[in-house]
Scaffold this motif. Sequence first.
Motif, short mmCIF file in Angstrom:
data_model
loop_
_atom_site.label_atom_id
_atom_site.label_comp_id
_atom_site.label_asym_id
_atom_site.label_seq_id
_atom_site.Cartn_x
_atom_site.Cartn_y
_atom_site.Cartn_z
N VAL A 9 -1.88 1.71 7.88
CA VAL A 9 -2.53 0.54 7.29
C VAL A 9 -1.51 -0.57 7.06
O VAL A 9 -1.79 -1.75 7.30
N GLU A 10 -0.34 -0.19 6.62
CA GLU A 10 0.73 -1.16 6.41
C GLU A 10 1.01 -1.92 7.72
O GLU A 10 1.11 -3.14 7.74
N VAL A 48 -6.00 2.02 -5.77
CA VAL A 48 -6.98 1.74 -4.72
C VAL A 48 -7.90 2.95 -4.52
O VAL A 48 -9.10 2.80 -4.34
N GLU A 49 -7.30 4.12 -4.57
CA GLU A 49 -8.10 5.34 -4.45
C GLU A 49 -9.19 5.37 -5.52
O GLU A 49 -10.36 5.66 -5.25
N GLY A 105 -1.41 2.69 -4.31
CA GLY A 105 -2.32 3.50 -3.51
C GLY A 105 -3.29 4.27 -4.39
O GLY A 105 -4.48 4.36 -4.09
N ASN A 106 -2.78 4.78 -5.49
CA ASN A 106 -3.63 5.54 -6.40
C ASN A 106 -4.70 4.67 -7.04
O ASN A 106 -5.84 5.09 -7.21
N ILE A 110 0.82 -1.19 0.00
CA ILE A 110 0.00 0.00 0.00
C ILE A 110 0.87 1.25 0.00
O ILE A 110 0.40 2.35 -0.28
N GLU A 111 2.15 1.08 0.30
CA GLU A 111 3.03 2.23 0.44
C GLU A 111 3.59 2.74 -0.88
O GLU A 111 4.17 3.81 -0.94
N GLY A 136 -1.35 5.57 4.97
CA GLY A 136 -0.88 4.36 4.29
C GLY A 136 0.04 3.55 5.19
O GLY A 136 -0.07 2.32 5.26
N ASN A 137 0.89 4.25 5.90
CA ASN A 137 1.82 3.56 6.79
C ASN A 137 1.11 2.87 7.94
O ASN A 137 1.47 1.76 8.33
N GLN A 180 -2.98 -7.48 1.08
CA GLN A 180 -1.62 -7.08 0.78
C GLN A 180 -0.76 -8.31 0.61
O GLN A 180 -0.72 -9.18 1.47
N ILE A 183 -6.20 7.16 1.41
CA ILE A 183 -5.11 6.19 1.34
C ILE A 183 -3.87 6.82 0.74
O ILE A 183 -2.78 6.28 0.83
N GLU A 184 -4.03 7.96 0.11
CA GLU A 184 -2.91 8.59 -0.60
C GLU A 184 -2.00 9.41 0.31
O GLU A 184 -0.91 9.81 -0.10
#
Lengths: 320, 320
Positions: B78-79, A78-79, A75-76, A69-70, B75-76, A96, B69-70
């Motif tokens: 969530v990671e 998913v957005e 991430g985009n 996700i990082e 994001g971190n 993930q 999420i962006e």
Amino acid sequence: MANIREIAGLAGVSVSTVSRVLNNHPYVRDEKRQAVHQAMERLDYHRNLPAIHLSKGTTNLLGVVLPSIEIPYFGNIVEGIAEEGLKHDLQLVLIQTNYNVEKELEALELLRGSLIDGLIFTSRAASLKIIKEYNPHGPIILCEDSDQTDLPSVSIPHEKAFMDGLDYLLTKGHTKIACTLGRKQGTNSHKRIKAYQTIMDKINQPVREQWIFDKCLTIEDGIHLTENWCRMTERPTAFLVTNDQVAAGMVLTAKEKGIHMPEELAILSFDNQQIAKAMHISTIDIPIKQMGKKAVQFIQNTEKRSKVSLPFQLIERATV
Amino acid sequence: MANIREIAGLAGVSVSTVSRVLNNHPYVRDEKRQAVHQAMERLDYHRNLPAIHLSKGTTNLLGVVLPSIEIPYFGNIVEGIAEEGLKHDLQLVLIQTNYNVEKELEALELLRGSLIDGLIFTSRAASLKIIKEYNPHGPIILCEDSDQTDLPSVSIPHEKAFMDGLDYLLTKGHTKIACTLGRKQGTNSHKRIKAYQTIMDKINQPVREQWIFDKCLTIEDGIHLTENWCRMTERPTAFLVTNDQVAAGMVLTAKEKGIHMPEELAILSFDNQQIAKAMHISTIDIPIKQMGKKAVQFIQNTEKRSKVSLPFQLIERATV
DNA sequence: TTGTACGCGTTATCAC
DNA sequence: GTGATAACGCGTACAA
């Protein structure tokens, strides 16, 4: 937790009637509807989702497979998926994987187990053969430049985009061109490598294996890359790199080391994230968010699923 | 799709026996176990998750509320959640809210509806009062520096961290200090504002409202901020900013405009992401991933849930 | 060690 | 309009 039967009892109606008002069906006399509502109020009733899912056979849950996700690219996507999913009342289940096939299989098992109604692979490590086996259990969408059409896919034409990028570097006078990839085994990377070979052939340059850098995804990777470049005996004068993060790392380090850009070292990247604009990095814009949206639309439209190629666009800035 | 009854029939055993082998219970004769396995093989049997969820009353699904999420910070988290969740065999249901209370309520309804076993708020817009009402339906963890203890929370001590940051700027000779926030209404931001007021009071500086910049989260925001700074009549000499992204935008633009850093303009940020190291941005390290992990541990440990404060660390680099 | 029978909470079918 | 009742697929007392 009160259930539908208790509501029925208290309201003096049958469970079917309760179910009807719950689902806004017509054919319910107003008085009864009122009675049901009152009963629900009094018992603080709320529906049980797993029960509904079991009964209906669908869940309005959408699985999303992503390596990490990082990485902004994912991430985009998913957005985009989230945004479009919102319109269709879909919730997202995130899996993930870190490119671990086992984890991808787990995601596929969620589909087979009817926990999710569909699955989107933002990237994959598992073979197409395996993935296709799960298709009967629900729609599966690939976010990659796929050659097959059994499974619908969403992507930009990576080979074309990479060739355009290389051509652009060529017109700027570069012939000694290196490139970086996120993961050599990936479908998109394959396309990029193919394009690289094609162009190198065209200009009678050897394909130097050591000029194809694998596993380059982050700013850190970019930093190491420039450091690496400094130590090379034969140096490329241009790089076509995985994404803006790698480019950012390269550019920052290059500037510190007093390397002249773009004369000594030119860099062209992919994605066109905020960082690329802020650092004036030349890049190839990819409609990443749009990909996610399109993927969800494929999940929804049972009929015309196919392979779709989205447009990319070369953005000229200061690093080439 | 074959179900447990068909397997039982084909294997010549009862459904309970099938259920037993399915769940690795003891007390099943080996021959029967074999027979069941064969039957499952032949009918390509796979369990139906919603049915299990309904029957057991739990789902091994964990809800995660996040604004976007962006933003790397989220994001971190969530990671971290994903990483720790993996250990406990938890899948993640993502609810992207954009700080929309309605969406947060939807997430809470998933908890009440038994679709998820627990819920983690990486940030929130809804009131504590409302959120607490849902606590009886499952554990809810807050990733914020919360004053209450009804709901467990994970965070760094934001007020302390902000004060340390301001103190650091003070020792470097700055008294005209501005700051930026992600969202003024947020709990963490409140703590930061409080710290800001405390320190400004201490050094007999007025709290200039126009020096508290709200809605600063991205690189772009940072760019605008520096542009803004140039146009100000009374200029602060230092900024304590939301995160490394904002700092990056500020630094990049400052360099372009030939602003001397840190003499003319000093910048200290939060998070300590890759970009901060790459750009030599002074920042306050936050164990973001660790927060996510800890939150999951709270979900798992029914007993000792509480308020936990993780350590932060000021990283001296080149922008202060 | 095994099987019966019921419960989980809801939807859908069909008869009235 | 309304109400029984049968699915949906699985877990689990309880009995044997």
